[in-house]
Design an enzyme around this catalytic site. Structure first.
Site, PDB file in Angstrom:
ATOM      1  N   HIS A 138      83.560   1.999-124.918  1.00 50.66           N
ATOM      2  CA  HIS A 138      84.270   2.089-126.193  1.00 50.66           C
ATOM      3  C   HIS A 138      85.742   2.447-126.000  1.00 50.66           C
ATOM      4  O   HIS A 138      86.465   2.661-126.968  1.00 50.66           O
ATOM      5  CB  HIS A 138      83.570   3.146-127.065  1.00 50.66           C
ATOM      6  CG  HIS A 138      83.954   3.120-128.502  1.00 50.66           C
ATOM      7  ND1 HIS A 138      84.578   4.183-129.127  1.00 50.66           N
ATOM      8  CD2 HIS A 138      83.812   2.161-129.450  1.00 50.66           C
ATOM      9  CE1 HIS A 138      84.781   3.889-130.391  1.00 50.66           C
ATOM     10  NE2 HIS A 138      84.338   2.669-130.623  1.00 50.66           N
ATOM     11  N   LYS A 174      89.802   2.276-125.176  1.00 49.24           N
ATOM     12  CA  LYS A 174      90.921   1.376-125.433  1.00 49.24           C
ATOM     13  C   LYS A 174      92.066   1.794-124.518  1.00 49.24           C
ATOM     14  O   LYS A 174      92.709   2.819-124.746  1.00 49.24           O
ATOM     15  CB  LYS A 174      91.388   1.455-126.888  1.00 49.24           C
ATOM     16  CG  LYS A 174      90.421   0.837-127.895  1.00 49.24           C
ATOM     17  CD  LYS A 174      89.388   1.814-128.388  1.00 49.24           C
ATOM     18  CE  LYS A 174      88.520   1.173-129.464  1.00 49.24           C
ATOM     19  NZ  LYS A 174      87.274   1.921-129.672  1.00 49.24           N
ATOM     20  N   ASP A 206     102.597  -2.659-115.936  1.00 52.14           N
ATOM     21  CA  ASP A 206     103.424  -2.382-114.761  1.00 52.14           C
ATOM     22  C   ASP A 206     103.185  -0.986-114.187  1.00 52.14           C
ATOM     23  O   ASP A 206     104.036  -0.445-113.471  1.00 52.14           O
ATOM     24  CB  ASP A 206     104.918  -2.550-115.089  1.00 52.14           C
ATOM     25  CG  ASP A 206     105.337  -4.017-115.150  1.00 52.14           C
ATOM     26  OD1 ASP A 206     104.586  -4.867-114.638  1.00 52.14           O
ATOM     27  OD2 ASP A 206     106.413  -4.301-115.718  1.00 52.14           O
ATOM     28  N   HIS A 213      90.023   4.670-139.818  1.00 49.97           N
ATOM     29  CA  HIS A 213      89.299   4.565-138.553  1.00 49.97           C
ATOM     30  C   HIS A 213      89.915   5.441-137.457  1.00 49.97           C
ATOM     31  O   HIS A 213      89.470   5.423-136.312  1.00 49.97           O
ATOM     32  CB  HIS A 213      89.297   3.087-138.122  1.00 49.97           C
ATOM     33  CG  HIS A 213      88.384   2.748-137.001  1.00 49.97           C
ATOM     34  ND1 HIS A 213      88.844   2.451-135.730  1.00 49.97           N
ATOM     35  CD2 HIS A 213      87.040   2.662-136.932  1.00 49.97           C
ATOM     36  CE1 HIS A 213      87.828   2.179-134.938  1.00 49.97           C
ATOM     37  NE2 HIS A 213      86.711   2.300-135.632  1.00 49.97           N
ATOM     38  N   LYS A 229      90.889   8.524-134.995  1.00 47.86           N
ATOM     39  CA  LYS A 229      90.167   9.628-134.355  1.00 47.86           C
ATOM     40  C   LYS A 229      91.220  10.619-133.862  1.00 47.86           C
ATOM     41  O   LYS A 229      91.638  10.589-132.705  1.00 47.86           O
ATOM     42  CB  LYS A 229      89.316   9.136-133.185  1.00 47.86           C
ATOM     43  CG  LYS A 229      88.308   8.008-133.535  1.00 47.86           C
ATOM     44  CD  LYS A 229      88.863   6.679-133.182  1.00 47.86           C
ATOM     45  CE  LYS A 229      87.837   5.553-133.101  1.00 47.86           C
ATOM     46  NZ  LYS A 229      86.965   5.382-134.197  1.00 47.86           N
ATOM     47  N   ASP A 269      96.406  24.222-135.010  1.00 53.75           N
ATOM     48  CA  ASP A 269      97.416  25.290-135.056  1.00 53.75           C
ATOM     49  C   ASP A 269      98.855  24.778-134.991  1.00 53.75           C
ATOM     50  O   ASP A 269      99.774  25.539-134.675  1.00 53.75           O
ATOM     51  CB  ASP A 269      97.195  26.295-133.916  1.00 53.75           C
ATOM     52  CG  ASP A 269      95.943  27.135-134.117  1.00 53.75           C
ATOM     53  OD1 ASP A 269      95.377  27.117-135.224  1.00 53.75           O
ATOM     54  OD2 ASP A 269      95.531  27.810-133.158  1.00 53.75           O
TER      55      ASP A 269
END
Length: 415
Positions: A157, A159, A164, A332, A334, A339
């Protein structure tokens, strides 16, 4: 004269009290980021300094930036995604990659078999054959084969894009046009990503290279792929959840960060079905007076999830958490900010699949400036949301939906 002297004494006393309060608050805020640095270092996370981070708040921004960076690539482009949706955005990306191959740039890509087959516009065999004919190396992790049940867990899952060896992208977005145009089902598809320069890029490259060697049997240990050099002043730890390697790291991070929050937690996560350890940590934070704020979506792409999510946030609301329901579409992202001192952007959902089974990656950014930027984004998104109140809860949830939320809550955190 006595009144003036009294007022001066009062102002002096108030100044002292304010100074003490500010000092204590500032110390506790500094403690939370030093604790997360120490705690995650002990858990095996490598922290690097002198990084630069750009927060990416929309699909349009991500693809414009990333495609431009790829167009300027000189040596290599590495991509790892849950899926490349076979649409206009993926088509443009592959056209750019074909051009880079003509210029001699090495191109490698990984996608997940389940991620591909479960989206409504998957890459077909003929697409892959054309890409490989154009000398783009692309491999599929764990293709779905009979018996299909064998391929449910774990899934890749993550990404990750590394260009380079010196620029990296990670976060919540796959490659799909709905991050720009939305979908008919949910409307706006909202997400968050980040662009990184600096030594943390080498950690993301290492994750890709280890997986690539496993799948393609090609070694990428040459130093030419690791060119992440000082580019800023931000501290980043790359959290990598990998089965049989670092299985507990995401659970450790979320519970540790929530338990050590001193003042505030702001949280956006699309599938807030919550495993017991994270749910208990959030309850403890609310009970000890931490300002807990959560954004969830009004619309979802997967049935039954809203019933479980709304039940969980309603329970937290009753403990004092402030909950907002995002109206324009599906949020969507995450992300979590603690603090005002540190934050995370990544691929990890707060559900059992992400925390117990799948390959996931998050950037843990210890930097007040970046955290403040995400805090401001959060506050802006609240303006597009409605607060969850007891009256709103009764209005929006039927008895049947409440029952489904309870039933799903019993089983979903366990599988």
């Amino acid at each position: 004269m006595k009144a003036i002297r009294h007022n001066r004494l009062l102002r002096g006393a108030l100044t002292v009290l304010f100074t003490i309060h500010y000092s204590l608050f500032n110390t506790s805020a500094q403690t939370s980021d030093s604790l997360i640095l120490r705690g995650m270092s002990e858990a095996g996370v490598n922290f690097t300094h002198q990084n630069d981070v750009r927060i990416i708040k929309s699909g349009r921004e991500k693809f414009e930036l990333m495609f431009n960076d790829i167009r300027h690539a000189k040596k290599s482009v590495h991509l790892e995604y849950f899926n490349f949706r076979n649409d206009s955005i993926a088509s443009l990306l592959f056209d750019i990659l074909r051009q880079k191959r003509k210029e001699g740039v090495e191109v490698r890509a990984i996608f997940d078999g389940f991620g591909n087959d479960s989206n409504n516009k998957p890459l077909k065999r003929e697409h892959l054959e054309r890409l490989r004919a154009d000398s783009i190396k692309i491999v599929e992790f764990d293709p779905i084969r009979f018996p299909w049940i064998n391929h449910i867990w774990p899934r890749d899952h993550r990404k990750i894009v590394v260009i380079d060896g010196r620029i990296a992208y990670t976060g919540g977005m796959n490659v799909a046009d709905y991050y720009i145009v939305g979908t008919e089902q949910v409307g706006e598809w909202r997400d968050t990503h980040c662009r990184i320069e600096g030594p943390a890029v080498n950690d993301l490259q290492t994750i890709f290279a280890r997986f690539w060697k496993r799948l393609a049997k090609e070694d990428l240990s040459n130093s030419k792929y690791y060119r992440g050099t000082p580019a800023g002043h931000k501290t980043i730890g790359i959290l990598n959840r990998e089965p049989k390697v670092s299985t507990k790291i995401m659970r450790q991070f979320y519970t540790y960060a929530i338990d050590h929050a001193q003042d505030s937690i702001k949280l956006v996560n699309p599938y807030l079905t919550l495993i017991p350890s994270v749910k208990k940590a959030l309850k403890r934070a609310a009970d000890r007076g931490v300002k807990l704020e959560i954004i969830v979506s009004a619309k979802f792409d997967v049935p039954m999830f809203p019933d479980i999510v709304y039940r969980n946030v309603h329970k937290l609301m009753k403990r004092g958490a402030k909950v907002w329901i995002y109206q324009p579409g599906f949020h969507h992202s995450k992300i979590m900010m603690v603090d005002g001192r540190f934050c995370t952007v990544g691929s990890t959902n707060l559900d059992s699949r992400s925390l117990r089974f799948d390959y996931e990656v998050n950037a843990l950014i210890i930097d007040p400036e970046t955290t403040r930027e995400l805090d401001n984004m959060f506050d802006h998104d609240k303006l597009k949301s409605i607060p969850l109140t007891e009256e709103e809860w009764k209005r929006m949830r039927t008895p049947w939906q409440k029952f489904c939320g309870w039933l799903g809550g019993v089983f979903k955190p366990l599988i």
